[in-house]
Scaffold this motif. Sequence first.
Motif, PDB file in Angstrom:
ATOM      1  N   GLU A   1       2.937  -1.845   9.969  1.00 26.82           N
ATOM      2  CA  GLU A   1       1.658  -2.518   9.768  1.00 26.82           C
ATOM      3  C   GLU A   1       0.622  -1.977  10.759  1.00 26.82           C
ATOM      4  O   GLU A   1       0.409  -2.543  11.828  1.00 26.82           O
ATOM      5  N   LYS A   2      -0.033  -0.884  10.406  1.00 28.84           N
ATOM      6  CA  LYS A   2      -0.968  -0.220  11.316  1.00 28.84           C
ATOM      7  C   LYS A   2      -2.320  -0.939  11.332  1.00 28.84           C
ATOM      8  O   LYS A   2      -2.780  -1.438  10.307  1.00 28.84           O
TER       9      LYS A   2
ATOM     10  N   VAL B   1      -6.277  -0.547  13.634  1.00 27.85           N
ATOM     11  CA  VAL B   1      -7.108  -0.033  14.723  1.00 27.85           C
ATOM     12  C   VAL B   1      -8.322  -0.932  14.966  1.00 27.85           C
ATOM     13  O   VAL B   1      -9.142  -0.645  15.837  1.00 27.85           O
ATOM     14  N   ASN B   2      -8.427  -2.007  14.234  1.00 25.02           N
ATOM     15  CA  ASN B   2      -9.558  -2.929  14.359  1.00 25.02           C
ATOM     16  C   ASN B   2      -9.314  -3.913  15.499  1.00 25.02           C
ATOM     17  O   ASN B   2      -8.328  -4.650  15.485  1.00 25.02           O
ATOM     18  N   PHE B   3     -10.217  -3.938  16.502  1.00 25.08           N
ATOM     19  CA  PHE B   3     -10.012  -4.777  17.685  1.00 25.08           C
ATOM     20  C   PHE B   3     -10.036  -6.271  17.374  1.00 25.08           C
ATOM     21  O   PHE B   3      -9.602  -7.089  18.195  1.00 25.08           O
ATOM     22  N   ILE B   4     -10.521  -6.646  16.211  1.00 22.72           N
ATOM     23  CA  ILE B   4     -10.563  -8.060  15.836  1.00 22.72           C
ATOM     24  C   ILE B   4      -9.150  -8.594  15.595  1.00 22.72           C
ATOM     25  O   ILE B   4      -8.884  -9.777  15.760  1.00 22.72           O
ATOM     26  N   LYS B   5      -8.231  -7.701  15.213  1.00 23.49           N
ATOM     27  CA  LYS B   5      -6.846  -8.067  14.972  1.00 23.49           C
ATOM     28  C   LYS B   5      -5.947  -7.355  15.991  1.00 23.49           C
ATOM     29  O   LYS B   5      -6.384  -6.424  16.659  1.00 23.49           O
ATOM     30  N   PRO B   6      -4.666  -7.768  16.116  1.00 22.51           N
ATOM     31  CA  PRO B   6      -3.754  -7.113  17.058  1.00 22.51           C
ATOM     32  C   PRO B   6      -3.575  -5.633  16.737  1.00 22.51           C
ATOM     33  O   PRO B   6      -3.260  -5.278  15.600  1.00 22.51           O
ATOM     34  N   LEU B   7      -3.798  -4.774  17.726  1.00 22.86           N
ATOM     35  CA  LEU B   7      -3.668  -3.331  17.512  1.00 22.86           C
ATOM     36  C   LEU B   7      -2.218  -2.958  17.229  1.00 22.86           C
ATOM     37  O   LEU B   7      -1.287  -3.515  17.803  1.00 22.86           O
TER      38      LEU B   7
ATOM     39  N   GLU C   1      -0.376   9.872  17.398  1.00 25.07           N
ATOM     40  CA  GLU C   1      -0.911  10.879  16.476  1.00 25.07           C
ATOM     41  C   GLU C   1      -1.584  10.264  15.254  1.00 25.07           C
ATOM     42  O   GLU C   1      -1.983  10.980  14.341  1.00 25.07           O
ATOM     43  N   PHE C   2      -1.724   8.940  15.217  1.00 19.14           N
ATOM     44  CA  PHE C   2      -2.376   8.281  14.088  1.00 19.14           C
ATOM     45  C   PHE C   2      -3.875   8.093  14.351  1.00 19.14           C
ATOM     46  O   PHE C   2      -4.696   8.162  13.436  1.00 19.14           O
TER      47      PHE C   2
END
Length: 295
Positions: A205-206, A208-214, A219-220
Amino acid sequence: MVTIPEKATEIVNKIIAQSNEHISRTIFVVGSKSAGKSTLISNFLEKNEAPRETLVLEYSLGRKSGQKQGLEKIICHVWEYGGKLELLKNVLTSVPLHRISYFIVMLDLSKIKTIWNTIETCVNSLKQYVEKSTSQDLILIGGKYDLFNNYDSEIKKIICTTLRCVALINNAHLIFYSSKEPQLMRRVKEMLHNAAFGNGIVIKEKNVNFIKPLAIPKEFDSWESIGIPKSTMDQVKMRHLTKIPLEVEVKEIASSELQRSHPEPILDSLAALKYEDIRNMESFDPSINDYLMCL
């Protein structure tokens, strides 16, 4: 004549000698005090007893049956360091590492002013081990996300940007978790289980949005996605500290009274003098002071 125990020993030794290196792995955990290292390890290894405070170095062992029948088991050696971070380099030289090793730096997201010091000290100590092998990974885990989530959105954005930069520069995985949120705990536990007994780090479950858990595998991520120019660690540090200064450490007075007393006052006085002599030795190790204060 060879006895049955001797023959059994010979067979076991032969199997061990022929075993693939992939059946033995190491996980080394270090980071902020009270960030949840022991709790995470306890949940990962499914221990029944409540985790206790790690004073210096703790060792645990995890096992799982391999695909082959017989005696072969996948073994994961788990080391947790809870001492002074400044002494981490000295400790690492004494820890036996396997070809497949994972180095975890746990950060206390609830104490934002201590994050950079933990990053800098731990990453600098670990990177020489990670860089020398493609089979050794660095993982940044942000603990206590439940408390971090209460911060102002701008603060969260700054912290997340810094951690993404550090992970990108050091080719590390980055993931947030909280022992108070079952979904986040499950996600990290699955990641560690796959690293210890499976095919390496897998983050399904990737995010990168700081509003949700990183949740960012190595390398992604990219500088374009982060939204800043390609940077060095020094540049990231400077940018971070201009917005979130380091916490000022309040040092204890060297002559502070000991936390114990003897029946006779004279013994307290003699003990204080002896401890002061030890502190003033040229070969004084800072960790001795912590030890003496706990006596």
